[in-house]
Design a protein around this motif. Sequence first.
Motif, PDB file in Angstrom:
ATOM      1  N   VAL A   1       8.376  19.392  -6.635  1.00  0.00           N
ATOM      2  CA  VAL A   1       9.424  18.879  -5.756  1.00  0.00           C
ATOM      3  C   VAL A   1       9.095  17.474  -5.265  1.00  0.00           C
ATOM      4  O   VAL A   1       9.985  16.708  -4.889  1.00  0.00           O
ATOM      5  CB  VAL A   1       9.626  19.850  -4.567  1.00  0.00           C
ATOM      6  N   ASN A   2       7.799  17.102  -5.274  1.00  0.00           N
ATOM      7  CA  ASN A   2       7.425  15.764  -4.816  1.00  0.00           C
ATOM      8  C   ASN A   2       7.895  14.672  -5.769  1.00  0.00           C
ATOM      9  O   ASN A   2       8.127  13.531  -5.349  1.00  0.00           O
ATOM     10  CB  ASN A   2       5.898  15.660  -4.685  1.00  0.00           C
ATOM     11  N   ILE A   3       7.999  14.998  -7.045  1.00  0.00           N
ATOM     12  CA  ILE A   3       8.262  13.966  -8.049  1.00  0.00           C
ATOM     13  C   ILE A   3       9.647  13.342  -7.882  1.00  0.00           C
ATOM     14  O   ILE A   3       9.775  12.104  -7.896  1.00  0.00           O
ATOM     15  CB  ILE A   3       8.044  14.535  -9.458  1.00  0.00           C
ATOM     16  N   PRO A   4      10.744  14.124  -7.718  1.00  0.00           N
ATOM     17  CA  PRO A   4      12.043  13.474  -7.474  1.00  0.00           C
ATOM     18  C   PRO A   4      12.053  12.602  -6.217  1.00  0.00           C
ATOM     19  O   PRO A   4      12.645  11.518  -6.222  1.00  0.00           O
ATOM     20  CB  PRO A   4      13.005  14.658  -7.337  1.00  0.00           C
ATOM     21  N   LEU A   5      11.392  13.065  -5.143  1.00  0.00           N
ATOM     22  CA  LEU A   5      11.335  12.262  -3.922  1.00  0.00           C
ATOM     23  C   LEU A   5      10.620  10.939  -4.175  1.00  0.00           C
ATOM     24  O   LEU A   5      11.037   9.883  -3.682  1.00  0.00           O
ATOM     25  CB  LEU A   5      10.625  13.041  -2.816  1.00  0.00           C
ATOM     26  N   MET A   6       9.560  10.987  -4.960  1.00  0.00           N
ATOM     27  CA  MET A   6       8.827   9.764  -5.275  1.00  0.00           C
ATOM     28  C   MET A   6       9.672   8.816  -6.120  1.00  0.00           C
ATOM     29  O   MET A   6       9.689   7.596  -5.894  1.00  0.00           O
ATOM     30  CB  MET A   6       7.534  10.122  -6.003  1.00  0.00           C
TER      31      MET A   6
ATOM     32  N   VAL B   1       1.968  11.180  -9.412  1.00  0.00           N
ATOM     33  CA  VAL B   1       1.051  11.546 -10.493  1.00  0.00           C
ATOM     34  C   VAL B   1       0.219  12.768 -10.112  1.00  0.00           C
ATOM     35  O   VAL B   1       0.045  13.703 -10.906  1.00  0.00           O
ATOM     36  CB  VAL B   1       0.141  10.352 -10.843  1.00  0.00           C
ATOM     37  N   ALA B   2      -0.306  12.768  -8.888  1.00  0.00           N
ATOM     38  CA  ALA B   2      -1.121  13.889  -8.431  1.00  0.00           C
ATOM     39  C   ALA B   2      -0.308  15.178  -8.338  1.00  0.00           C
ATOM     40  O   ALA B   2      -0.828  16.273  -8.607  1.00  0.00           O
ATOM     41  CB  ALA B   2      -1.747  13.562  -7.072  1.00  0.00           C
ATOM     42  N   SER B   3       0.963  15.073  -7.969  1.00  0.00           N
ATOM     43  CA  SER B   3       1.813  16.259  -7.882  1.00  0.00           C
ATOM     44  C   SER B   3       1.999  16.898  -9.254  1.00  0.00           C
ATOM     45  O   SER B   3       1.956  18.128  -9.396  1.00  0.00           O
ATOM     46  CB  SER B   3       3.175  15.885  -7.295  1.00  0.00           C
ATOM     47  N   ALA B   4       2.209  16.067 -10.277  1.00  0.00           N
ATOM     48  CA  ALA B   4       2.348  16.594 -11.631  1.00  0.00           C
ATOM     49  C   ALA B   4       1.061  17.275 -12.086  1.00  0.00           C
ATOM     50  O   ALA B   4       1.089  18.345 -12.703  1.00  0.00           O
ATOM     51  CB  ALA B   4       2.720  15.460 -12.593  1.00  0.00           C
ATOM     52  N   LEU B   5      -0.079  16.664 -11.760  1.00  0.00           N
ATOM     53  CA  LEU B   5      -1.364  17.251 -12.133  1.00  0.00           C
ATOM     54  C   LEU B   5      -1.577  18.603 -11.439  1.00  0.00           C
ATOM     55  O   LEU B   5      -2.054  19.561 -12.058  1.00  0.00           O
ATOM     56  CB  LEU B   5      -2.494  16.280 -11.753  1.00  0.00           C
TER      57      LEU B   5
ATOM     58  N   LEU C   1      -6.544  14.120  -4.966  1.00  0.00           N
ATOM     59  CA  LEU C   1      -5.796  12.921  -5.336  1.00  0.00           C
ATOM     60  C   LEU C   1      -4.534  12.782  -4.479  1.00  0.00           C
ATOM     61  O   LEU C   1      -4.145  11.674  -4.103  1.00  0.00           O
ATOM     62  CB  LEU C   1      -5.439  12.976  -6.817  1.00  0.00           C
ATOM     63  N   LEU C   2      -3.906  13.913  -4.166  1.00  0.00           N
ATOM     64  CA  LEU C   2      -2.769  13.877  -3.241  1.00  0.00           C
ATOM     65  C   LEU C   2      -3.208  13.351  -1.875  1.00  0.00           C
ATOM     66  O   LEU C   2      -2.463  12.636  -1.194  1.00  0.00           O
ATOM     67  CB  LEU C   2      -2.170  15.279  -3.087  1.00  0.00           C
ATOM     68  N   GLY C   3      -4.434  13.702  -1.476  1.00  0.00           N
ATOM     69  CA  GLY C   3      -4.967  13.199  -0.214  1.00  0.00           C
ATOM     70  C   GLY C   3      -5.120  11.689  -0.220  1.00  0.00           C
ATOM     71  O   GLY C   3      -4.870  11.021   0.790  1.00  0.00           O
TER      72      GLY C   3
ATOM     73  N   VAL D   1       0.835  -1.202   0.000  1.00  0.00           N
ATOM     74  CA  VAL D   1       0.000   0.000   0.000  1.00  0.00           C
ATOM     75  C   VAL D   1       0.874   1.259   0.000  1.00  0.00           C
ATOM     76  O   VAL D   1       0.568   2.242  -0.682  1.00  0.00           O
ATOM     77  CB  VAL D   1      -0.951  -0.010   1.217  1.00  0.00           C
ATOM     78  N   LEU D   2       1.972   1.205   0.736  1.00  0.00           N
ATOM     79  CA  LEU D   2       2.882   2.348   0.802  1.00  0.00           C
ATOM     80  C   LEU D   2       3.460   2.682  -0.574  1.00  0.00           C
ATOM     81  O   LEU D   2       3.471   3.848  -0.996  1.00  0.00           O
ATOM     82  CB  LEU D   2       4.007   2.050   1.786  1.00  0.00           C
ATOM     83  N   LEU D   3       3.925   1.682  -1.283  1.00  0.00           N
ATOM     84  CA  LEU D   3       4.523   1.918  -2.599  1.00  0.00           C
ATOM     85  C   LEU D   3       3.489   2.427  -3.602  1.00  0.00           C
ATOM     86  O   LEU D   3       3.786   3.288  -4.433  1.00  0.00           O
ATOM     87  CB  LEU D   3       5.181   0.641  -3.121  1.00  0.00           C
ATOM     88  N   LEU D   4       2.267   1.914  -3.521  1.00  0.00           N
ATOM     89  CA  LEU D   4       1.207   2.418  -4.389  1.00  0.00           C
ATOM     90  C   LEU D   4       0.916   3.883  -4.077  1.00  0.00           C
ATOM     91  O   LEU D   4       0.655   4.691  -4.975  1.00  0.00           O
ATOM     92  CB  LEU D   4      -0.054   1.571  -4.222  1.00  0.00           C
ATOM     93  N   GLY D   5       0.985   4.234  -2.804  1.00  0.00           N
ATOM     94  CA  GLY D   5       0.799   5.629  -2.404  1.00  0.00           C
ATOM     95  C   GLY D   5       1.869   6.532  -2.983  1.00  0.00           C
ATOM     96  O   GLY D   5       1.579   7.664  -3.397  1.00  0.00           O
ATOM     97  N   TYR D   6       3.122   6.050  -3.013  1.00  0.00           N
ATOM     98  CA  TYR D   6       4.194   6.832  -3.636  1.00  0.00           C
ATOM     99  C   TYR D   6       3.855   7.174  -5.089  1.00  0.00           C
ATOM    100  O   TYR D   6       3.977   8.321  -5.531  1.00  0.00           O
ATOM    101  CB  TYR D   6       5.499   6.029  -3.641  1.00  0.00           C
ATOM    102  N   ALA D   7       3.454   6.142  -5.838  1.00  0.00           N
ATOM    103  CA  ALA D   7       3.181   6.349  -7.262  1.00  0.00           C
ATOM    104  C   ALA D   7       2.039   7.333  -7.467  1.00  0.00           C
ATOM    105  O   ALA D   7       2.126   8.247  -8.307  1.00  0.00           O
ATOM    106  CB  ALA D   7       2.861   5.008  -7.919  1.00  0.00           C
ATOM    107  N   LEU D   8       0.970   7.164  -6.697  1.00  0.00           N
ATOM    108  CA  LEU D   8      -0.178   8.055  -6.837  1.00  0.00           C
ATOM    109  C   LEU D   8       0.181   9.481  -6.437  1.00  0.00           C
ATOM    110  O   LEU D   8      -0.271  10.462  -7.057  1.00  0.00           O
ATOM    111  CB  LEU D   8      -1.333   7.535  -5.976  1.00  0.00           C
TER     112      LEU D   8
END
Length: 531
Positions: free
Chosen positions: A184-189, A101-105, A121-123, A91-98
């Motif tokens: 900034v979230n995307i590189p961390l993800m 995506v939400a950060s880019a949007l 979506l970030l929520g 679940v944690l890894l799926l949260g990273y991916a989502l």
Amino acid sequence: MSGTTTAGAALRRRAAGAGANRWVVLFVLCVSLLLVAVDATVLHVAIPAVSEDLRPGGIELLWIVDAYPLVCASLLILFGTLGDRVGRRRVLLLGYALFGVASALAALADSAQVLIAARALLGVGGAMIMPATLSILRQVFPDRRERALAIGVWSAVAAVGAAVGPLLGGFLLEHFWWGAVFLVNIPLMLVSLPVGRLLLPESKGERDGPWDVVGALMAAAGLFGVVLGVKRLGTGEPAGGLFTVAPLAVGAVLLALFVRRQRRRTHPLVDLRMFARPAFSTSVGCIVLAMLALVGLELIAAQYLQLVLGLSPLQTGLRLLPLTFAAMAAGLAGARMLRRFGPRRMVCSGFCLTAAAVVLLTGLGRTDQCALMLSGFVLLGFGLETTLFGAYESMLSEAPPAQAGGAAAIGETSYQLGAGIGIALLGTVMNAAYAPGLAGVPGVPASASGAAAHSLGEAYEVAAQLGGPAGAALRYAARDAFVHGLHVTLLVSAGLLLLGAAMALRLPQMMQCGPVEVPSPRESVEDRVSV
């Protein structure tokens, strides 16, 4: 005898953390938390820029801020218990991916509606990440002494993220457009996904009985309705209005039905018997009250620094930095303070110290008082982090290991619920104290005064349109009204914090460190992934 006991405890710790060094796991979990904590606060300093670019209405602006904590709070129980069932790391890894995506949007949003959807979506991603970090930490550190130290590091990182958010946001706004605060979230993800997959151990709770999908959806819908109703009250909507009463009523009914359903099920989604333990239920209440005071004050403080004192977003982030350093110090010293003073004195003292800091900050006015602000922010950060550390540690230690995901979800739900209600409640107090100060400003039409009463930012815009003596008078009155509203809000916050201090008297007097807990076989070695 003592040597045998020590060796046995070490053996049990190794079994609980088999497959990965528990301190390496803690590091990865802290990076996960940093991702969520930064996003929770990075938008605060960008609100004026977002308002200028997207031109959201008053309700849309509140949704931009509230969509993240509202959706996150609604879904924490769903994803926390799902992690217990299908695997917390998954679940944690799926949260990273989502989250990525939400950060880019959000960064590319060209309207308030798109930004609100991206924040929602970030929520969802945050609801996957937050309980997973705590529940994995609960499993990897079965010894309470080590777990207290780990929670101290975890909470210190949360404080870093809360401070880095405004600071990073201010820096990016100085050089780029407001959407950069989400990029900034995307590189961390991108770093967290492969590292988490390689290093994090998988763990699950009890698998007996089916997962209660209906119960999870009832809890999500109920929490959403309650927080939505409170949020509408925060926008100044009539308390008896249909669109305020209906969400509150429906949400309360759904939560009541959820509780009734859980009590009747053989395999409940959340074991509500945990709330019968005074330490658990009191800790949850303390987290709500602490976050209620913190998040609302941070949002108002950011507006005060930028709109009243005229500081840039970067300067605003720097001014909030002492609060973070103090919180970091409290988190790192938390384990030692907990062993010495016990949960009751630690949490109660934290609330009282925070209340004293809030009262001290009522001395702020229209001019910059740097020394007073520095003292107040340092006391505020240390007091609140002391409170949150003691409450979180007590809550997690009271929960059975098999219920780690559900307990973490309850704790994080109370955290997010307190944050959402804090913005709404303190926003309501702020608006109620601010608006009357703009009635009857000499030379200002009633329509202009009404528009200016919505927020200080709108008041400045109306004043600029009026120009001349009328515009100057409106700007001066709005600034004075905002400072008055800030003082009233601080005093209300102090009262809530003292209520939390009284509540904390129900916590255990001393930290109980029994035998090291050993997870059941199905949630230990064979369910974990080796490095």
